[in-house]
Scaffold this motif. Sequence first.
Motif, PDB file in Angstrom:
ATOM      1  N   UNK A 157      -5.782  -6.000  -2.037  1.00  0.00           N
ATOM      2  CA  UNK A 157      -6.318  -5.926  -3.405  1.00  0.00           C
ATOM      3  C   UNK A 157      -6.865  -7.314  -3.744  1.00  0.00           C
ATOM      4  N   UNK A 158      -8.168  -7.531  -3.552  1.00  0.00           N
ATOM      5  CA  UNK A 158      -8.739  -8.867  -3.708  1.00  0.00           C
ATOM      6  C   UNK A 158      -8.438  -9.555  -5.045  1.00  0.00           C
ATOM      7  N   UNK A 159      -8.368  -8.828  -6.127  1.00  0.00           N
ATOM      8  CA  UNK A 159      -8.106  -9.455  -7.431  1.00  0.00           C
ATOM      9  C   UNK A 159      -6.736 -10.142  -7.451  1.00  0.00           C
ATOM     10  N   UNK A 160      -5.760  -9.567  -6.774  1.00  0.00           N
ATOM     11  CA  UNK A 160      -4.434 -10.188  -6.709  1.00  0.00           C
ATOM     12  C   UNK A 160      -4.510 -11.493  -5.924  1.00  0.00           C
ATOM     13  N   UNK A 161      -5.260 -11.500  -4.844  1.00  0.00           N
ATOM     14  CA  UNK A 161      -5.435 -12.716  -4.051  1.00  0.00           C
ATOM     15  C   UNK A 161      -6.116 -13.821  -4.832  1.00  0.00           C
ATOM     16  N   UNK A 162      -7.116 -13.449  -5.613  1.00  0.00           N
ATOM     17  CA  UNK A 162      -7.810 -14.452  -6.432  1.00  0.00           C
ATOM     18  C   UNK A 162      -6.859 -15.018  -7.481  1.00  0.00           C
ATOM     19  N   UNK A 163      -6.104 -14.142  -8.136  1.00  0.00           N
ATOM     20  CA  UNK A 163      -5.140 -14.604  -9.151  1.00  0.00           C
ATOM     21  C   UNK A 163      -4.086 -15.517  -8.519  1.00  0.00           C
ATOM     22  N   UNK A 164      -3.580 -15.128  -7.354  1.00  0.00           N
ATOM     23  CA  UNK A 164      -2.576 -15.942  -6.660  1.00  0.00           C
ATOM     24  C   UNK A 164      -3.171 -17.279  -6.244  1.00  0.00           C
ATOM     25  N   UNK A 165      -4.395 -17.248  -5.753  1.00  0.00           N
ATOM     26  CA  UNK A 165      -5.062 -18.485  -5.355  1.00  0.00           C
ATOM     27  C   UNK A 165      -5.246 -19.439  -6.519  1.00  0.00           C
ATOM     28  N   UNK A 166      -5.672 -18.908  -7.650  1.00  0.00           N
ATOM     29  CA  UNK A 166      -5.837 -19.738  -8.842  1.00  0.00           C
ATOM     30  C   UNK A 166      -4.489 -20.320  -9.265  1.00  0.00           C
ATOM     31  N   UNK A 167      -3.451 -19.486  -9.234  1.00  0.00           N
ATOM     32  CA  UNK A 167      -2.119 -19.965  -9.579  1.00  0.00           C
ATOM     33  C   UNK A 167      -1.648 -21.078  -8.658  1.00  0.00           C
ATOM     34  N   UNK A 168      -1.869 -20.930  -7.351  1.00  0.00           N
ATOM     35  CA  UNK A 168      -1.464 -21.968  -6.409  1.00  0.00           C
ATOM     36  C   UNK A 168      -2.290 -23.246  -6.576  1.00  0.00           C
ATOM     37  N   UNK A 169      -3.568 -23.105  -6.868  1.00  0.00           N
ATOM     38  CA  UNK A 169      -4.392 -24.296  -7.125  1.00  0.00           C
ATOM     39  C   UNK A 169      -3.858 -25.039  -8.348  1.00  0.00           C
ATOM     40  N   UNK A 170      -3.522 -24.308  -9.396  1.00  0.00           N
ATOM     41  CA  UNK A 170      -2.944 -24.945 -10.588  1.00  0.00           C
ATOM     42  C   UNK A 170      -1.600 -25.590 -10.264  1.00  0.00           C
ATOM     43  N   UNK A 171      -0.770 -24.899  -9.492  1.00  0.00           N
ATOM     44  CA  UNK A 171       0.535 -25.440  -9.101  1.00  0.00           C
ATOM     45  C   UNK A 171       0.363 -26.770  -8.364  1.00  0.00           C
ATOM     46  N   UNK A 172      -0.484 -26.770  -7.329  1.00  0.00           N
ATOM     47  CA  UNK A 172      -0.631 -27.979  -6.522  1.00  0.00           C
ATOM     48  C   UNK A 172      -1.401 -29.074  -7.251  1.00  0.00           C
ATOM     49  N   UNK A 173      -2.221 -28.708  -8.236  1.00  0.00           N
ATOM     50  CA  UNK A 173      -2.832 -29.721  -9.102  1.00  0.00           C
ATOM     51  C   UNK A 173      -1.736 -30.410  -9.911  1.00  0.00           C
ATOM     52  N   UNK A 174      -0.804 -29.617 -10.418  1.00  0.00           N
ATOM     53  CA  UNK A 174       0.346 -30.191 -11.118  1.00  0.00           C
ATOM     54  C   UNK A 174       1.171 -31.081 -10.203  1.00  0.00           C
ATOM     55  N   UNK A 175       1.322 -30.677  -8.955  1.00  0.00           N
ATOM     56  CA  UNK A 175       2.056 -31.497  -7.993  1.00  0.00           C
ATOM     57  C   UNK A 175       1.350 -32.826  -7.762  1.00  0.00           C
ATOM     58  N   UNK A 176       0.020 -32.779  -7.643  1.00  0.00           N
ATOM     59  CA  UNK A 176      -0.748 -34.022  -7.486  1.00  0.00           C
ATOM     60  C   UNK A 176      -0.545 -34.950  -8.680  1.00  0.00           C
ATOM     61  N   UNK A 177      -0.597 -34.392  -9.866  1.00  0.00           N
ATOM     62  CA  UNK A 177      -0.413 -35.191 -11.080  1.00  0.00           C
ATOM     63  C   UNK A 177       0.997 -35.782 -11.110  1.00  0.00           C
ATOM     64  N   UNK A 178       1.987 -34.984 -10.747  1.00  0.00           N
ATOM     65  CA  UNK A 178       3.372 -35.461 -10.731  1.00  0.00           C
ATOM     66  C   UNK A 178       3.547 -36.611  -9.748  1.00  0.00           C
ATOM     67  N   UNK A 179       2.997 -36.469  -8.549  1.00  0.00           N
ATOM     68  CA  UNK A 179       3.103 -37.516  -7.532  1.00  0.00           C
ATOM     69  C   UNK A 179       2.365 -38.771  -7.992  1.00  0.00           C
ATOM     70  N   UNK A 180       1.193 -38.597  -8.583  1.00  0.00           N
ATOM     71  CA  UNK A 180       0.420 -39.752  -9.062  1.00  0.00           C
ATOM     72  C   UNK A 180       1.149 -40.477 -10.197  1.00  0.00           C
ATOM     73  N   UNK A 181       1.733 -39.707 -11.115  1.00  0.00           N
ATOM     74  CA  UNK A 181       2.472 -40.326 -12.223  1.00  0.00           C
ATOM     75  C   UNK A 181       3.705 -41.074 -11.732  1.00  0.00           C
TER      76      UNK A 181
END
Length: 113
Positions: free
Chosen positions: A64-88
């Motif tokens: 179900x491609x829409x689920x993959x896109x939603x999961x991908x967006x969620x993981x991108x947001x998660x790892x963006x937060x991780x980058x910010x946390x590591x940088x801070x």
Amino acid sequence: MSTAHLIVSIAGAAMAGFSAFSVFTHAKWVVEPLAEYGVPRSWWPWLGTAKAAGAAGLIAGLVVPAIGVAAGIGLVLYFTGALITVARAKSCAHLAFPLVYVAPVVASLALAS
């Protein structure tokens, strides 16, 4: 779905799943940096759950491609937060790790059709 999309989606899911497993099992190489970055221990199960859900969503997205896109967006947001946390935390030597984990997810999103 292309072969490239299949491969990077599975790779991204495997990496996110491994990362979630490492948090759940309190792998020293994962939880020590989390503590150093100031991430509260009470958040760790939620962070692991978010990664596990993202991994499952990438796999479900192969059907179900829409689920993959939603999961991908969620993981991108998660790892963006991780980058910010590591940088801070001023742990520049660790900035590459979230980038390594997010790379196949971004590739999966780019190849999704």
